[in-house]
Design a protein around this motif. Structure first.
Motif, PDB file in Angstrom:
ATOM      1  N   HIS A  40      -5.003   4.681   5.714  1.00 30.18           N
ATOM      2  CA  HIS A  40      -4.610   3.585   6.710  1.00 30.18           C
ATOM      3  C   HIS A  40      -3.173   3.698   6.798  1.00 30.18           C
ATOM      4  O   HIS A  40      -2.405   4.112   5.567  1.00 30.18           O
ATOM      5  N   ILE A  42      -1.316   1.395   6.183  1.00 34.93           N
ATOM      6  CA  ILE A  42      -0.699   0.690   5.126  1.00 34.93           C
ATOM      7  C   ILE A  42      -0.507   1.337   3.942  1.00 34.93           C
ATOM      8  O   ILE A  42       0.484   1.302   3.242  1.00 34.93           O
ATOM      9  N   THR A  45       2.909   3.139   3.653  1.00 34.71           N
ATOM     10  CA  THR A  45       3.760   1.869   3.418  1.00 34.71           C
ATOM     11  C   THR A  45       3.762   1.725   1.900  1.00 34.71           C
ATOM     12  O   THR A  45       5.060   1.914   1.082  1.00 34.71           O
ATOM     13  N   MET A  52       3.150  -4.826   1.181  1.00 37.62           N
ATOM     14  CA  MET A  52       2.548  -5.135   2.568  1.00 37.62           C
ATOM     15  C   MET A  52       1.907  -6.653   2.248  1.00 37.62           C
ATOM     16  O   MET A  52       0.744  -6.771   2.055  1.00 37.62           O
ATOM     17  N   THR A 128     -11.029  -0.075  10.255  1.00 36.54           N
ATOM     18  CA  THR A 128     -10.433  -0.165  11.698  1.00 36.54           C
ATOM     19  C   THR A 128     -11.631  -0.990  12.602  1.00 36.54           C
ATOM     20  O   THR A 128     -10.864  -1.520  13.667  1.00 36.54           O
ATOM     21  N   THR A 131     -11.028  -4.661  12.051  1.00 37.98           N
ATOM     22  CA  THR A 131      -9.783  -5.087  12.652  1.00 37.98           C
ATOM     23  C   THR A 131      -9.974  -5.129  13.999  1.00 37.98           C
ATOM     24  O   THR A 131      -9.546  -6.235  14.720  1.00 37.98           O
ATOM     25  N   GLY A 219       0.045  -2.873  18.953  1.00 39.86           N
ATOM     26  CA  GLY A 219       0.276  -2.694  17.468  1.00 39.86           C
ATOM     27  C   GLY A 219       1.542  -1.655  17.317  1.00 39.86           C
ATOM     28  O   GLY A 219       1.533  -1.091  16.187  1.00 39.86           O
ATOM     29  N   THR A 240      -0.795  -9.452  19.378  1.00 44.40           N
ATOM     30  CA  THR A 240      -0.255  -8.251  18.470  1.00 44.40           C
ATOM     31  C   THR A 240      -0.824  -8.094  17.054  1.00 44.40           C
ATOM     32  O   THR A 240      -1.524  -9.127  16.634  1.00 44.40           O
ATOM     33  N   TYR A 241      -0.915  -7.028  16.368  1.00 45.49           N
ATOM     34  CA  TYR A 241      -1.744  -6.559  15.409  1.00 45.49           C
ATOM     35  C   TYR A 241      -0.768  -5.519  14.609  1.00 45.49           C
ATOM     36  O   TYR A 241      -1.335  -4.766  13.731  1.00 45.49           O
ATOM     37  N   GLY A 242       0.425  -5.518  15.012  1.00 39.49           N
ATOM     38  CA  GLY A 242       1.424  -4.558  13.985  1.00 39.49           C
ATOM     39  C   GLY A 242       2.801  -4.114  14.748  1.00 39.49           C
ATOM     40  O   GLY A 242       2.616  -4.573  16.149  1.00 39.49           O
ATOM     41  N   ALA A 244       4.573  -0.962  14.232  1.00 38.88           N
ATOM     42  CA  ALA A 244       4.845   0.213  13.650  1.00 38.88           C
ATOM     43  C   ALA A 244       6.218   0.893  14.190  1.00 38.88           C
ATOM     44  O   ALA A 244       6.909   1.426  13.291  1.00 38.88           O
ATOM     45  N   LEU A 266      -3.463 -10.914  13.430  1.00 38.21           N
ATOM     46  CA  LEU A 266      -3.796 -10.695  11.940  1.00 38.21           C
ATOM     47  C   LEU A 266      -3.547 -11.627  10.936  1.00 38.21           C
ATOM     48  O   LEU A 266      -2.942 -12.556  11.498  1.00 38.21           O
TER      49      LEU A 266
END
Length: 325
Positions: A40, A42, A45, A52, A128, A131, A219, A240-242, A244, A266
């Motif tokens: 992922h 994440i 990150t 996160m 995924t 989500t 995203g 929205t879901y991110g 990046a 989210l």
């Protein structure tokens, strides 16, 4: 067993392939011989040492990864013996450990892999996929919908395009580069556009200027998102879901002037609305088992986890990135 170990936060090269002791299941736990492990964004990150949200930074050294599928090969006390030998998939929550040949997790996290699915597909749907199901519950989709999907060749984007088409919507998929654009077309998008080309908004307006978008699935963030927002009709919804590519910089006042409703999908409200994460997992696995959703898969050997991270961070992947032990 072999596993990927992170001894220091930093670049992908810090992910090392090592031999470590096999984990043993405790009370109420099982051990899974891993056949596929999800990667992922994440994970990348956290690898850098950046927290996160509710996911805390792990103590080092650590084995990254939270999405796994395989065969239950050992059970701890209290755990139901009927799980032994079954093919299962699980999102193991905040506790890392997925990039390994064996993983221990609680019985309540297990989902049996439907007979129609292989482990890699099941891994894609347990994270995924769930989500994606969570995002979609915030969208009012009908045959009159015109939906723009950013990063439409990615893991979530691929599933969104397929679901929206199945629901009768008109789908405009944005992706970077001709290979990804071709993939978006093959997944069923009515229009696939390369957002790396400077005139991409003009192409969308030329094709659908008389039917501006009603939904934007985003995203990505950054300048691409800010431009895509201008494709929405008055009364449109920006889901929205991110972010990046960073924040869009658009203000609430600008959105009000445009008549656009922002919807952050989210967080707790996603699974509270669905009846829990388990309900989203059930729905995602069922959609895949029925053949209505087919996740894109980008496989790497477990030993090449560092290469998988680099590819994901540089947007060189399509679909869900999966490690195979």
């Amino acid at each position: 067993m072999h596993a990927i170990r992170l001894h220091a936060f930093g670049p992908a090269e810090n992910l090392g392939y090592a031999e470590v002791p096999n984990p043993e299941p405790g009370p109420g736990q099982v051990r899974i011989a891993v056949a596929a492990a999800g990667v992922h964004l994440i994970d990348t990150t956290i690898r850098k040492g950046l927290a996160m949200g509710p996911i805390p930074l792990p103590e080092l050294p650590t084995i990254p990864g939270r999405e796994i599928a395989g065969i239950v090969d050992a059970i701890g006390s209290v755990a139901d013996e009927r799980w032994l030998g079954r093919g299962v998939v699980a999102h193991i929550g905040q506790a890392p450990g997925g990039y390994a040949e064996y993983v221990v997790t609680e019985v309540e996290r297990l989902q049996e892999i439907p007979a129609e699915l292989d482990p890699a597909t099941a891994v894609a749907m347990i994270g995924t996929g769930r989500t994606t199901m969570g995002i979609l519950q915030f969208a009012d989709i009908s045959p009159d919908s015109v939906a723009v999907v950013l990063a439409a060749a990615g893991g979530i984007g691929t599933l969104l395009v397929q679901y929206l088409k199945n629901a009768g919507a008109t789908v405009i998929g944005l992706a970077g580069g001709p290979e990804k654009v071709d993939l978006v077309s093959r997944n069923g998008a009515d229009l696939a556009v390369d957002y790396l080309l400077p005139d991409w908004p003009d192409r969308v307006r030329t094709e659908y200027g008389d039917r501006p978008a009603t939904l934007l699935f985003d995203g990505v963030g950054g300048g691409i998102s800010r431009t895509a927002i201008t494709l929405l009709a008055k009364g449109g919804h920006w889901l929205t879901y991110g972010f990046a590519a960073g924040p869009t910089g658009i203000t609430e006042a600008e959105l009000t002037d445009l008549g656009i409703t922002p919807v952050a999908t989210l967080g707790p409200k996603m699974y509270e609305r669905a009846g829990g994460l388990r309900a989203l997992e059930d729905r995602a696995l069922a959609e895949a088992a029925a053949g209505r959703l087919v996740p894109g898969l980008h496989r790497f050997p477990l030993a090449q986890a560092a290469a998988a991270h680099r590819a994901l961070e540089s947007r060189a992947t399509t679909g869900k990135v999966v490690l195979i032990p």
